[in-house]
Enzyme design. Structure first.
Site, PDB file in Angstrom:
ATOM      1  N   VAL A  11     -11.017  -1.591   7.696  1.00  8.32           N
ATOM      2  CA  VAL A  11     -12.408  -1.741   8.119  1.00  8.32           C
ATOM      3  C   VAL A  11     -12.908  -3.169   7.925  1.00  8.32           C
ATOM      4  O   VAL A  11     -13.520  -3.747   8.821  1.00  8.32           O
ATOM      5  CB  VAL A  11     -13.300  -0.730   7.357  1.00  8.32           C
ATOM      6  CG1 VAL A  11     -14.771  -1.081   7.499  1.00  8.32           C
ATOM      7  CG2 VAL A  11     -13.042   0.662   7.893  1.00  8.32           C
ATOM      8  N   THR A  86     -12.775   3.824  -0.790  1.00  6.48           N
ATOM      9  CA  THR A  86     -13.446   4.877  -1.564  1.00  6.48           C
ATOM     10  C   THR A  86     -12.546   6.120  -1.519  1.00  6.48           C
ATOM     11  O   THR A  86     -12.896   7.130  -0.905  1.00  6.48           O
ATOM     12  CB  THR A  86     -14.838   5.211  -0.963  1.00  6.48           C
ATOM     13  OG1 THR A  86     -14.702   5.428   0.457  1.00  6.48           O
ATOM     14  CG2 THR A  86     -15.822   4.104  -1.216  1.00  6.48           C
ATOM     15  N   ASN A 211     -18.044  12.955  10.243  1.00  7.71           N
ATOM     16  CA  ASN A 211     -16.599  13.138  10.031  1.00  7.71           C
ATOM     17  C   ASN A 211     -16.263  14.604   9.762  1.00  7.71           C
ATOM     18  O   ASN A 211     -15.255  15.121  10.243  1.00  7.71           O
ATOM     19  CB  ASN A 211     -16.115  12.271   8.871  1.00  7.71           C
ATOM     20  CG  ASN A 211     -15.645  10.909   9.351  1.00  7.71           C
ATOM     21  OD1 ASN A 211     -15.774  10.585  10.520  1.00  7.71           O
ATOM     22  ND2 ASN A 211     -15.100  10.112   8.456  1.00  7.71           N
ATOM     23  N   ALA A 255      -4.933  20.743  19.702  1.00  6.93           N
ATOM     24  CA  ALA A 255      -4.275  21.460  18.603  1.00  6.93           C
ATOM     25  C   ALA A 255      -3.063  20.663  18.133  1.00  6.93           C
ATOM     26  O   ALA A 255      -2.392  20.000  18.932  1.00  6.93           O
ATOM     27  CB  ALA A 255      -3.854  22.846  19.088  1.00  6.93           C
ATOM     28  N   GLY A 260      -5.094  14.374   9.341  1.00  5.68           N
ATOM     29  CA  GLY A 260      -4.715  13.572   8.176  1.00  5.68           C
ATOM     30  C   GLY A 260      -5.441  12.255   8.260  1.00  5.68           C
ATOM     31  O   GLY A 260      -6.516  12.171   8.860  1.00  5.68           O
ATOM     32  N   CYS A 263      -9.481   9.041   6.379  1.00  4.15           N
ATOM     33  CA  CYS A 263     -10.909   9.413   6.357  1.00  4.15           C
ATOM     34  C   CYS A 263     -11.169  10.911   6.258  1.00  4.15           C
ATOM     35  O   CYS A 263     -11.755  11.365   5.279  1.00  4.15           O
ATOM     36  CB  CYS A 263     -11.600   8.844   7.589  1.00  4.15           C
ATOM     37  SG  CYS A 263     -11.696   7.046   7.538  1.00  4.15           S
ATOM     38  N   LYS A 266     -10.302  12.867   2.849  1.00  3.90           N
ATOM     39  CA  LYS A 266     -11.077  12.504   1.663  1.00  3.90           C
ATOM     40  C   LYS A 266     -12.578  12.700   1.898  1.00  3.90           C
ATOM     41  O   LYS A 266     -13.317  13.061   0.982  1.00  3.90           O
ATOM     42  CB  LYS A 266     -10.769  11.067   1.239  1.00  3.90           C
ATOM     43  CG  LYS A 266     -11.467   9.993   2.025  1.00  3.90           C
ATOM     44  CD  LYS A 266     -11.249   8.616   1.418  1.00  3.90           C
ATOM     45  CE  LYS A 266     -11.840   7.517   2.274  1.00  3.90           C
ATOM     46  NZ  LYS A 266     -13.282   7.581   2.498  1.00  3.90           N
TER      47      LYS A 266
HETATM   48  P1  NAD Z   1      -8.291  -0.285   2.735  1.00  6.47           P
HETATM   49  O1  NAD Z   1      -7.699   0.343   1.533  1.00  6.47           O
HETATM   50  O2  NAD Z   1      -7.458  -0.545   3.936  1.00  6.47           O
HETATM   51  O3  NAD Z   1      -8.962  -1.675   2.327  1.00  6.47           O
HETATM   52  C1  NAD Z   1      -9.747  -1.879   1.190  1.00  6.47           C
HETATM   53  C2  NAD Z   1      -9.487  -3.303   0.707  1.00  6.47           C
HETATM   54  O4  NAD Z   1     -10.469  -3.637  -0.281  1.00  6.47           O
HETATM   55  C3  NAD Z   1      -8.118  -3.481   0.015  1.00  6.47           C
HETATM   56  O5  NAD Z   1      -7.404  -4.507   0.667  1.00  6.47           O
HETATM   57  C4  NAD Z   1      -8.489  -3.869  -1.432  1.00  6.47           C
HETATM   58  O6  NAD Z   1      -7.578  -4.785  -2.009  1.00  6.47           O
HETATM   59  C5  NAD Z   1      -9.858  -4.477  -1.244  1.00  6.47           C
HETATM   60  N1  NAD Z   1     -10.719  -4.502  -2.434  1.00  6.47           N
HETATM   61  C6  NAD Z   1     -10.967  -3.515  -3.323  1.00  6.47           C
HETATM   62  N2  NAD Z   1     -11.844  -3.927  -4.264  1.00  6.47           N
HETATM   63  C7  NAD Z   1     -12.160  -5.212  -3.971  1.00  6.47           C
HETATM   64  C8  NAD Z   1     -13.009  -6.184  -4.569  1.00  6.47           C
HETATM   65  N3  NAD Z   1     -13.729  -5.908  -5.653  1.00  6.47           N
HETATM   66  N4  NAD Z   1     -13.077  -7.405  -4.009  1.00  6.47           N
HETATM   67  C9  NAD Z   1     -12.346  -7.704  -2.909  1.00  6.47           C
HETATM   68  N5  NAD Z   1     -11.539  -6.821  -2.283  1.00  6.47           N
HETATM   69  C10 NAD Z   1     -11.436  -5.593  -2.821  1.00  6.47           C
HETATM   70  O7  NAD Z   1      -9.541   0.643   3.110  1.00  6.47           O
HETATM   71  P2  NAD Z   1     -10.161   0.927   4.573  1.00  6.47           P
HETATM   72  O8  NAD Z   1      -9.331   1.908   5.302  1.00  6.47           O
HETATM   73  O9  NAD Z   1     -10.504  -0.371   5.199  1.00  6.47           O
HETATM   74  O10 NAD Z   1     -11.506   1.679   4.169  1.00  6.47           O
HETATM   75  C11 NAD Z   1     -12.580   1.002   3.563  1.00  6.47           C
HETATM   76  C12 NAD Z   1     -13.785   1.922   3.601  1.00  6.47           C
HETATM   77  O11 NAD Z   1     -14.180   2.153   4.961  1.00  6.47           O
HETATM   78  C13 NAD Z   1     -13.557   3.300   3.000  1.00  6.47           C
HETATM   79  O12 NAD Z   1     -14.735   3.728   2.373  1.00  6.47           O
HETATM   80  C14 NAD Z   1     -13.276   4.170   4.205  1.00  6.47           C
HETATM   81  O13 NAD Z   1     -13.598   5.520   3.995  1.00  6.47           O
HETATM   82  C15 NAD Z   1     -14.200   3.552   5.224  1.00  6.47           C
HETATM   83  N6  NAD Z   1     -13.792   3.769   6.627  1.00  6.47           N
HETATM   84  C16 NAD Z   1     -12.475   3.656   6.967  1.00  6.47           C
HETATM   85  C17 NAD Z   1     -12.096   3.822   8.303  1.00  6.47           C
HETATM   86  C18 NAD Z   1     -10.648   3.718   8.709  1.00  6.47           C
HETATM   87  O14 NAD Z   1     -10.342   4.085   9.839  1.00  6.47           O
HETATM   88  N7  NAD Z   1      -9.755   3.218   7.854  1.00  6.47           N
HETATM   89  C19 NAD Z   1     -13.063   4.093   9.276  1.00  6.47           C
HETATM   90  C20 NAD Z   1     -14.396   4.167   8.902  1.00  6.47           C
HETATM   91  C21 NAD Z   1     -14.745   4.009   7.569  1.00  6.47           C
END
Ligand code: NAD
Length: 434
Positions: A11, A86, A211, A255, A260, A263, A266
Site C-alpha cells: 500500500v 496491521t 471488505n 466460486a 485468502g 486483507c 485478517k
Molecule cells: P506490508 O507488510 O506490505 O508493508 C508494511 C511495511 O511497513 C513493511 O515494509 C514494514 O517494514 C513497514 N513498517 C512497519 N513499521 C514501520 C515504521 N514504524 N516505520 C517505517 N516502516 C514501517 O503491508 P501492506 O500490505 O502494504 O498493508 C499495509 C496496510 O494497508 C495494512 O493495514 C493493510 O490491511 C492495508 N491494506 C492493504 C491492502 C493490500 O492489498 N495489501 C489493500 C488495502 C489496505
C-alpha cells in the site's frame, strides 16, 4: 504538496508512487533497510504490474525518494501517511496495532509546523483517537490533525485502482485538515472520483464493512457451489444469472478455493472481534470466517479424493500459489492450507507460480519448486490449479496428460470446460459444476 509515506509495502509503495505521479513530492519511508536499499538500487521488492516503470519515472523526475530516516521525512512533510502493516494479533484475531502506535510516536517526535497525520492502513474503529492521543502526549506543542483515509486498492490492479478509485473516503473533523486532504487528491479531479468526507470512526468502519461484505459475497457463492454439486446445477450459470441483477452485481461471485490474501482473512477476523467487544456480534461475518477456514482445508480433501482416497507416496502438482493472480503475495493464500494438508497426507508436492515462488519458498520447505507448468506436472498423479494466472488458461492439455503419471485434473478456479478436459482424457473435477 510534501508527503511522507510511512511503510513502503504494497500500500505504501503504490500510494507513494501514485501521489508522486500526480505531482506531489513524496518520500517513502521504511524501517527495513534491505527494502529501502533495494528501492534505492531501483529494485522493486514486490510484484505489482506496472509498478517498476512508474517508480523509475518518478525517481527520475525527482518527485519520489526513499529513506529509512523517518524523522527527516516527517519534518519536511505537510502530510504524513501511515501505511504500516496491521496483521492479526496472535490469539484473538484483533488487529495488531503495535506498528501503527510505534509509527505515531516516531512521527510525533519529528513533526514541524502544522502536519496532517493520515492512517491509510486498515485500522479498527477508534484507532485514530488513540493515534491522536499518542501524538498529543508525545509532543504537547505539536500542531496537527489526525485523519482516516482507508485504502481500497486491489493487489494485481493496484495502480489503476489508486488512480481511478470508485471513491475516496476521508474521515476528518478538522476543517484545515479537510482542505489539505482535498488538495492531496485534487489531481484526481479530472476523473471526478467522489471524495466522501465522513467522521473518522465512520471512515475506519467503512473499510472493514466493505471488505467483510465482499468476503461474504465470495463465501456465499462458494456455498452455493457446494449446493450446485449436490443438485446437479452449474455455479457459473447461477452466478451469472444472479449477477445480471444490478442490485447484486457480477463481481466477487466466482466460486473457488476460499478467499485468502493480506486483507479479507485478517479484516473479517478483526471486525468480528471489534463487534464482540462492543456487544454487537456480527453473526454473518463470524459464519463467513468459519466457512472459509473450513473450505480452504476441504480443497486438499478434493485433491485426495481425486487420487482415489490417498496421496501417500503420490505426487501432486500445484499450479499457482499466490492468493490470486498478478501478485506475489502469499499471505493467507489457500495454497498454504492445501500444501500443509497434502504434506500431512504423505504426498510429494511439486509447485509452480509465475511470481510467488520466492515468497512461497520461505513458508513451504517441503515443496519442490518447478520451472514452468510442464515441468511441474511431470510424473504427477494429480494436477490442481489453485490460482487462475493467465498462463494456465490455455495449457497444452495433451502435452500435460502425456507428462503426468495419472491424468487427474482438479480445477479449483473453473478455468477449463469440463467437456474439453474430458475430451483430452482427463478425470476432471471443478467447483460447483456437473
Ligand atoms: P506490508 O507488510 O506490505 O508493508 C508494511 C511495511 O511497513 C513493511 O515494509 C514494514 O517494514 C513497514 N513498517 C512497519 N513499521 C514501520 C515504521 N514504524 N516505520 C517505517 N516502516 C514501517 O503491508 P501492506 O500490505 O502494504 O498493508 C499495509 C496496510 O494497508 C495494512 O493495514 C493493510 O490491511 C492495508 N491494506 C492493504 C491492502 C493490500 O492489498 N495489501 C489493500 C488495502 C489496505
Amino acid at each position: 504538496m510534501k508527503i511522507a509515506m510511512i511503510g513502503s509495502g504494497y500500500v505504501g509503495l503504490v500510494s507513494g508512487v501514485c501521489f508522486a505521479d500526480f505531482g506531489h513530492q513524496v518520500v517513502c519511508v521504511d524501517k527495513d533497510p534491505a527494502r529501502i536499499d533495494a528501492l534505492l538500487r531501483g529494485e522493486i521488492p514486490i510484484f505489482e504490474p506496472g509498478l517498476d516503470d512508474l517508480v523509475a519515472d518518478n525517481v527520475r523526475n525527482r518527485r519520489l525518494s526513499f529513506t529509512t530516516d523517518l524523522a527527516e521525512a516527517v519534518a519536511e512533510a505537510e502530510v504524513v501517511f501511515i501505511a504500516v502493516g496491521t496483521p492479526s494479533r496472535r490469539g484473538d484475531g484483533f488487529a495488531d496495532l503495535s506498528y501503527i502506535y510505534a509509527a505515531a510516536r516516531d512521527i510525533a517526535k519529528a513533526i514541524k509546523g502544522y502536519t496532517v497525520v493520515v492512517t491509510k492502513s486498515t485500522v479498527p474503529v477508534g484507532t485514530g483517537d488513540e493515534v491522536e492521543r499518542i501524538v498529543a502526549e508525545t509532543r504537547p506543542d505539536a500542531e496537527f490533525a489526525v485523519c482516516s483515509n482507508p485504502e481500497f486498492l486491489r493487489e494485481g490492479a493496484a495502480i489503476d485502482d489508486f488512480k481511478r478509485p470508485d471513491r475516496i473516503i476521508v474521515g476528518v473533523s478538522d476543517p484545515r485538515a479537510r482542505e489539505v486532504m482535498s488538495e492531496v487528491y485534487r489531481p484526481l479531479n479530472l476523473n471526478q472520483p467522489p471524495l466522501y468526507f465522513v467522521d473518522r470512526r465512520s471512515a475506519e468502519l467503512i473499510k472493514y464493512a466493505a471488505n467483510s461484505f465482499l468476503a461474504t459475497k465470495v463465501t456465499f457463492i462458494n456455498e452455493i457451489a457446494d449446493l450446485c454439486e449436490k443438485v446437479g446445477a452449474n455455479v457459473q450459470d447461477v452466478a451469472r444469472g444472479m449477477g445480471m441483477d444490478n442490485r447484486i452485481g457480477s463481481k466477487f461471485l466466482h466460486a473457488g478455493p476460499g478467499f485468502g490474501g493480506s486483507c479479507f482473512p485478517k479484516d473479517t477476523l478483526a471486525l468480528v472481534k471489534t463487534a464482540q467487544d462492543h456487544d454487537a456480534p456480527l453473526r454473518i461475518v463470524e459464519a463467513v470466517v468459519a466457512v472459509n477456514d473450513r473450505r480452504k482445508r476441504a480443497m486438499a480433501k478434493r485433491i485426495i479424493a481425486a487420487c482415489g482416497g490417498s496421496v501417500r507416496g503420490k505426487t501432486v502438482a500445484l499450479l499457482g500459489l499466490a492468493f490470486k493472480l498478478n501478485t506475489d503475495d502469499m499471505r493467507d493464500a489457500p495454497s498454504i492450507s492445501i500444501v500443509t494438508a497434502l504434506d500431512d497426507a504423505g504426498a510429494n508436492v511439486r509447485a509452480y507460480d509465475p511470481k510467488a515462488m520466492d515468497q512461497a519458498r520461505r513458508i513451504m520447505p517441503g515443496v519442490t519448486f518447478c520451472d514452468d507448468a510442464y515441468d511441474c506436472v511431470t510424473g504427477a498423479d494429480a494436477l490442481a490449479i489453485v490460482t487462475e494466472w493467465d498462463e494456465f488458461r490455455a495449457l497444452d492439455l495433451p502435452r500435460i496428460k502425456s507428462l503426468m503419471a495419472a491424468a487427474n485434473l482438479i480445477d479449483l478456479r473453473n478455468i477449463y470446460r469440463p467437456a474439453d478436459a474430458r475430451r483430452f482424457g482427463f478425470s476432471y473435477s471443478s467447483i460447483g459444476r456437473p
